[in-house]
Design an enzyme around this catalytic site. Sequence first.
Site, short mmCIF file in Angstrom:
data_model
loop_
_atom_site.label_atom_id
_atom_site.label_comp_id
_atom_site.label_asym_id
_atom_site.label_seq_id
_atom_site.Cartn_x
_atom_site.Cartn_y
_atom_site.Cartn_z
N TRP A 24 6.34 -4.05 14.17
CA TRP A 24 6.46 -5.03 13.08
C TRP A 24 7.61 -4.67 12.13
O TRP A 24 7.77 -5.29 11.11
CB TRP A 24 5.16 -5.12 12.30
CG TRP A 24 4.57 -3.79 11.94
CD1 TRP A 24 4.87 -3.05 10.84
CD2 TRP A 24 3.60 -3.05 12.69
NE1 TRP A 24 4.14 -1.89 10.86
CE2 TRP A 24 3.35 -1.86 11.99
CE3 TRP A 24 2.92 -3.29 13.90
CZ2 TRP A 24 2.45 -0.90 12.45
CZ3 TRP A 24 2.02 -2.33 14.34
CH2 TRP A 24 1.80 -1.16 13.62
N GLU A 38 0.13 -6.18 8.37
CA GLU A 38 -0.53 -5.64 7.17
C GLU A 38 -2.02 -5.90 7.17
O GLU A 38 -2.81 -5.07 6.73
CB GLU A 38 0.12 -6.20 5.89
CG GLU A 38 1.53 -5.67 5.63
CD GLU A 38 1.59 -4.15 5.46
OE1 GLU A 38 0.56 -3.53 5.15
OE2 GLU A 38 2.66 -3.59 5.67
N GLY A 82 -12.64 -4.39 14.41
CA GLY A 82 -13.51 -4.24 13.24
C GLY A 82 -13.09 -5.09 12.05
O GLY A 82 -12.03 -5.71 12.06
N TYR A 119 -3.34 -6.04 -2.56
CA TYR A 119 -2.55 -5.23 -1.64
C TYR A 119 -1.75 -6.09 -0.66
O TYR A 119 -0.53 -5.96 -0.54
CB TYR A 119 -3.46 -4.25 -0.87
CG TYR A 119 -2.70 -3.63 0.27
CD1 TYR A 119 -1.86 -2.55 0.04
CD2 TYR A 119 -2.74 -4.16 1.56
CE1 TYR A 119 -1.09 -2.01 1.06
CE2 TYR A 119 -1.98 -3.64 2.58
CZ TYR A 119 -1.17 -2.57 2.33
OH TYR A 119 -0.40 -2.05 3.34
N ASP A 137 -2.20 1.25 -1.59
CA ASP A 137 -3.34 1.35 -0.68
C ASP A 137 -3.84 2.79 -0.77
O ASP A 137 -3.40 3.55 -1.64
CB ASP A 137 -2.94 0.94 0.75
CG ASP A 137 -1.96 1.91 1.39
OD1 ASP A 137 -1.49 2.85 0.70
OD2 ASP A 137 -1.66 1.74 2.59
N CYS A 199 7.79 17.99 3.10
CA CYS A 199 7.73 16.83 2.20
C CYS A 199 8.95 16.74 1.29
O CYS A 199 9.29 17.71 0.61
CB CYS A 199 6.46 16.91 1.35
SG CYS A 199 6.32 15.50 0.21
N CYS A 205 6.20 18.03 -7.07
CA CYS A 205 4.81 17.60 -6.88
C CYS A 205 3.84 18.49 -7.66
O CYS A 205 3.74 19.69 -7.42
CB CYS A 205 4.47 17.63 -5.39
SG CYS A 205 2.75 17.18 -5.05
#
Length: 348
Positions: A24, A38, A82, A119, A137, A199, A205
């Site tokens: 996508w 999404e 689901g 969202y 999210d 990261c 962080c």
Amino acid sequence: MRTPSMLFAPLLPWFARARRSLPWRGEPRDPYRVWVSEVMLQQTRVEVVEPYYLRFLQRFPTLDALAAAQEDEVLALWSGLGYYARARNLHRAARTALDRGGLPRSAADLRELPGFGAYTAAAVASLAFGEQVPVVDGNVARVLARVLRLQGDPVQVRERAWRIAPDLLPARRAGEFNEALMELGALICAPRNPVCDACPLSDGCAARRSGNPEAFPAPKRRTVRPVLVWAAPALFRGDAVLLRKRADDDLFAGLWDLPSAPVVGGDVTGALRRALSRCGITRTPRLKAAGEVRQILTHRDVRVLLFRGQRRAPLRDGETVRWARSADVESLGVSSLARKCLRLAWSG
Ligand code: ADE
């Protein structure tokens, strides 16, 4: 002192290097495809979604094709994924959008369509139409909670993340930034064992500095799922079994299933009778216990007591009852739970 948005500056260069090539993500983005992806990705991992997405797009390549489909076929392609209300809403929203001349281009207008919450509306508006809106999210909330040390229970963290997220968006690149945050949450800043060494945001962080990044956000309180006990008669006529379409106000609404009814006060016989009377069968045939099937859903623990029996008198197919052979089930919308029950019914 670095501002929050400065802390996120290394994100886009990292995303350019590390992003997965997913079906996508083809450029230019097709809003319909972004939307379908999404919706499928809500509560569902990329690896699970990919084959469903490809089959769905092959059958319904455009908004027009989806709008023209029968709901049963949409649910059949969703079988096993689901959260089936997603599929029904997707289908309804496609029809509404088509009536209005296409998918709206802003998050505010998208929210008027069935199934579009904050969202999905923001994800489609930013990724497909370039609107400068943030998305939050579960992955994004976790990344922001860790980098910015957002405190509180999961609901408060989510609210705080929505509040701070607009300040983080780089000019004109909201879609890319949103997707990069989701990707970081999926690939690096995972709930368990985050790979802080890889990261791009680790320097700034707060959770990493604390020495225990997994402690952010605070864990969800364990929820106790109510246990639902259903009795389900599998009635056979030859090798065909009687199915019933589940009611609109029921769990697994709109999906085909064995007839079933809740067992109240331990009265299994009464539940079997009610299950059959919903199919227009008023005399319960002889039924034999065939086992129990269990499925844990997000908010429920469902136990199905399965029974087998024979139907001799004919019963015609209708809108909500039908006979199905095992080969027919592939083309029907059925839940994973129903599939397990049917497998057990046919194996007996
Ligand atoms: N999860 C939901 N949407 C996503 C996206 N566009 N990229 C990565 N993960 C996602």
